[in-house]
Motif scaffolding. Structure first.
Motif, PDB file in Angstrom:
ATOM      1  N   VAL A 132      16.596  -8.189  10.103  1.00  0.00           N
ATOM      2  CA  VAL A 132      17.842  -8.382  10.749  1.00  0.00           C
ATOM      3  C   VAL A 132      18.667  -9.977   9.706  1.00  0.00           C
ATOM      4  CG1 VAL A 132      18.971  -8.941  12.167  1.00  0.00           C
ATOM      5  CG2 VAL A 132      17.245  -7.475  12.827  1.00  0.00           C
ATOM      6  N   MET A 133      17.795 -11.254   9.695  1.00  0.00           N
ATOM      7  CA  MET A 133      18.068 -12.525   8.742  1.00  0.00           C
ATOM      8  C   MET A 133      18.532 -11.869   7.072  1.00  0.00           C
ATOM      9  SD  MET A 133      16.024 -15.198  10.886  1.00  0.00           S
ATOM     10  CE  MET A 133      16.887 -16.377   9.789  1.00  0.00           C
ATOM     11  N   VAL A 134      17.451 -11.459   6.874  1.00  0.00           N
ATOM     12  CA  VAL A 134      17.823 -10.936   5.488  1.00  0.00           C
ATOM     13  C   VAL A 134      18.672  -9.718   5.194  1.00  0.00           C
ATOM     14  CG1 VAL A 134      16.789  -9.502   3.943  1.00  0.00           C
ATOM     15  CG2 VAL A 134      15.221 -11.123   4.665  1.00  0.00           C
ATOM     16  N   PHE A 135      19.040  -8.855   5.870  1.00  0.00           N
ATOM     17  CA  PHE A 135      20.281  -7.837   6.105  1.00  0.00           C
ATOM     18  C   PHE A 135      21.459  -8.697   6.222  1.00  0.00           C
ATOM     19  CE2 PHE A 135      23.022  -4.336   7.726  1.00  0.00           C
ATOM     20  CZ  PHE A 135      23.426  -3.801   6.986  1.00  0.00           C
ATOM     21  N   ILE A 136      22.401  -9.874   6.960  1.00  0.00           N
ATOM     22  CA  ILE A 136      22.852 -10.521   7.456  1.00  0.00           C
ATOM     23  C   ILE A 136      23.036 -11.045   6.488  1.00  0.00           C
ATOM     24  CG2 ILE A 136      23.521 -11.881   9.123  1.00  0.00           C
ATOM     25  CD1 ILE A 136      22.120 -10.873  11.294  1.00  0.00           C
ATOM     26  N   MET A 137      21.929 -12.091   5.444  1.00  0.00           N
ATOM     27  CA  MET A 137      22.653 -12.957   4.290  1.00  0.00           C
ATOM     28  C   MET A 137      23.208 -11.749   3.483  1.00  0.00           C
ATOM     29  SD  MET A 137      22.622 -16.270   5.646  1.00  0.00           S
ATOM     30  CE  MET A 137      22.286 -16.145   3.995  1.00  0.00           C
ATOM     31  N   ALA A 138      22.384 -10.999   3.074  1.00  0.00           N
ATOM     32  CA  ALA A 138      22.574 -10.236   1.934  1.00  0.00           C
ATOM     33  C   ALA A 138      24.312  -9.502   2.153  1.00  0.00           C
ATOM     34  CB  ALA A 138      21.495  -8.104   2.165  1.00  0.00           C
ATOM     35  N   SER A 139      24.643  -9.235   3.711  1.00  0.00           N
ATOM     36  CA  SER A 139      26.392  -7.999   3.185  1.00  0.00           C
ATOM     37  C   SER A 139      27.037  -9.747   3.363  1.00  0.00           C
ATOM     38  CB  SER A 139      25.732  -8.849   5.019  1.00  0.00           C
ATOM     39  OG  SER A 139      24.742  -6.756   5.454  1.00  0.00           O
ATOM     40  N   LEU A 140      26.494 -10.659   3.782  1.00  0.00           N
ATOM     41  CA  LEU A 140      27.516 -12.120   4.202  1.00  0.00           C
ATOM     42  C   LEU A 140      27.763 -12.336   2.319  1.00  0.00           C
ATOM     43  CD1 LEU A 140      26.235 -14.105   6.988  1.00  0.00           C
ATOM     44  CD2 LEU A 140      27.944 -12.671   6.417  1.00  0.00           C
ATOM     45  N   VAL A 141      27.044 -12.469   1.301  1.00  0.00           N
ATOM     46  CA  VAL A 141      26.359 -12.497  -0.137  1.00  0.00           C
ATOM     47  C   VAL A 141      27.542 -11.389  -0.676  1.00  0.00           C
ATOM     48  CG1 VAL A 141      24.959 -12.999  -1.897  1.00  0.00           C
ATOM     49  CG2 VAL A 141      24.799 -13.789   0.068  1.00  0.00           C
ATOM     50  N   GLY A 142      27.574 -10.171  -0.513  1.00  0.00           N
ATOM     51  CA  GLY A 142      27.876  -8.663  -1.180  1.00  0.00           C
ATOM     52  C   GLY A 142      29.297  -8.995  -0.406  1.00  0.00           C
ATOM     53  N   ILE A 143      29.855  -9.081   0.571  1.00  0.00           N
ATOM     54  CA  ILE A 143      31.303  -9.683   0.815  1.00  0.00           C
ATOM     55  C   ILE A 143      32.290 -10.693  -0.086  1.00  0.00           C
ATOM     56  CG2 ILE A 143      32.012 -10.638   3.131  1.00  0.00           C
ATOM     57  CD1 ILE A 143      30.872  -8.459   4.683  1.00  0.00           C
ATOM     58  N   PHE A 144      30.788 -11.604  -0.343  1.00  0.00           N
ATOM     59  CA  PHE A 144      31.745 -13.033  -0.554  1.00  0.00           C
ATOM     60  C   PHE A 144      32.029 -12.231  -2.928  1.00  0.00           C
ATOM     61  CE2 PHE A 144      30.616 -16.716  -3.608  1.00  0.00           C
ATOM     62  CZ  PHE A 144      31.614 -18.005  -3.648  1.00  0.00           C
ATOM     63  N   PHE A 145      30.575 -12.282  -2.571  1.00  0.00           N
ATOM     64  CA  PHE A 145      31.130 -11.632  -4.167  1.00  0.00           C
ATOM     65  C   PHE A 145      32.483 -10.641  -4.385  1.00  0.00           C
ATOM     66  CE2 PHE A 145      27.151 -13.638  -5.273  1.00  0.00           C
ATOM     67  CZ  PHE A 145      27.042 -14.810  -5.938  1.00  0.00           C
ATOM     68  N   ALA A 146      32.605  -9.969  -3.610  1.00  0.00           N
ATOM     69  CA  ALA A 146      33.455  -8.780  -3.413  1.00  0.00           C
ATOM     70  C   ALA A 146      34.673  -9.354  -3.287  1.00  0.00           C
ATOM     71  CB  ALA A 146      33.280  -7.990  -2.337  1.00  0.00           C
ATOM     72  N   LEU A 147      35.047  -9.970  -2.555  1.00  0.00           N
ATOM     73  CA  LEU A 147      36.151 -11.160  -2.160  1.00  0.00           C
ATOM     74  C   LEU A 147      36.131 -12.190  -3.923  1.00  0.00           C
ATOM     75  CD1 LEU A 147      36.054 -12.571   0.644  1.00  0.00           C
ATOM     76  CD2 LEU A 147      37.615 -10.702  -0.094  1.00  0.00           C
ATOM     77  N   VAL A 148      35.320 -12.847  -5.040  1.00  0.00           N
ATOM     78  CA  VAL A 148      35.303 -13.718  -5.336  1.00  0.00           C
ATOM     79  C   VAL A 148      35.685 -12.386  -6.470  1.00  0.00           C
ATOM     80  CG1 VAL A 148      34.537 -14.750  -7.271  1.00  0.00           C
ATOM     81  CG2 VAL A 148      34.234 -15.339  -4.913  1.00  0.00           C
ATOM     82  N   ASP A 149      35.858 -11.855  -6.596  1.00  0.00           N
ATOM     83  CA  ASP A 149      35.558 -10.517  -7.551  1.00  0.00           C
ATOM     84  C   ASP A 149      37.004 -10.130  -7.608  1.00  0.00           C
ATOM     85  OD1 ASP A 149      34.973  -8.787  -9.811  1.00  0.00           O
ATOM     86  OD2 ASP A 149      35.162  -7.072  -8.107  1.00  0.00           O
TER      87      ASP A 149
END
Length: 67
Positions: A33-50
């Motif tokens: 669950v922690m890996v899934f949450i962190m991967a989602s947060l990183v994905g959202i972060f890079f989408a916002l940066v993009d």
């Protein structure tokens, strides 16, 4: 370098294998669950940066009149 015969090697492998501590079901679920949450947060972060970079670049190109 010392060589070991196959019987000693198998005994050493079994001794090392006996030292393995397997995670509990709760630990596996929790870390998954922690890996899934962190991967989602990183994905959202890079989408916002993009999105920010794309908007900035579009603004700069529009400012200089390039299509």
């Amino acid at each position: 370098m010392a060589t070991t015969n196959p019987l000693q090697f198998i005994q050493q492998v079994r001794a090392e294998t006996a030292k393995i501590v397997w995670p509990t079901r709760r630990e596996v679920v929790l870390t998954s669950v922690m890996v899934f949450i962190m991967a989602s947060l990183v994905g959202i972060f890079f989408a916002l940066v993009d999105l920010a970079i794309r908007s900035g670049l579009t603004g700069v190109l529009a400012f200089f009149g390039t299509n």
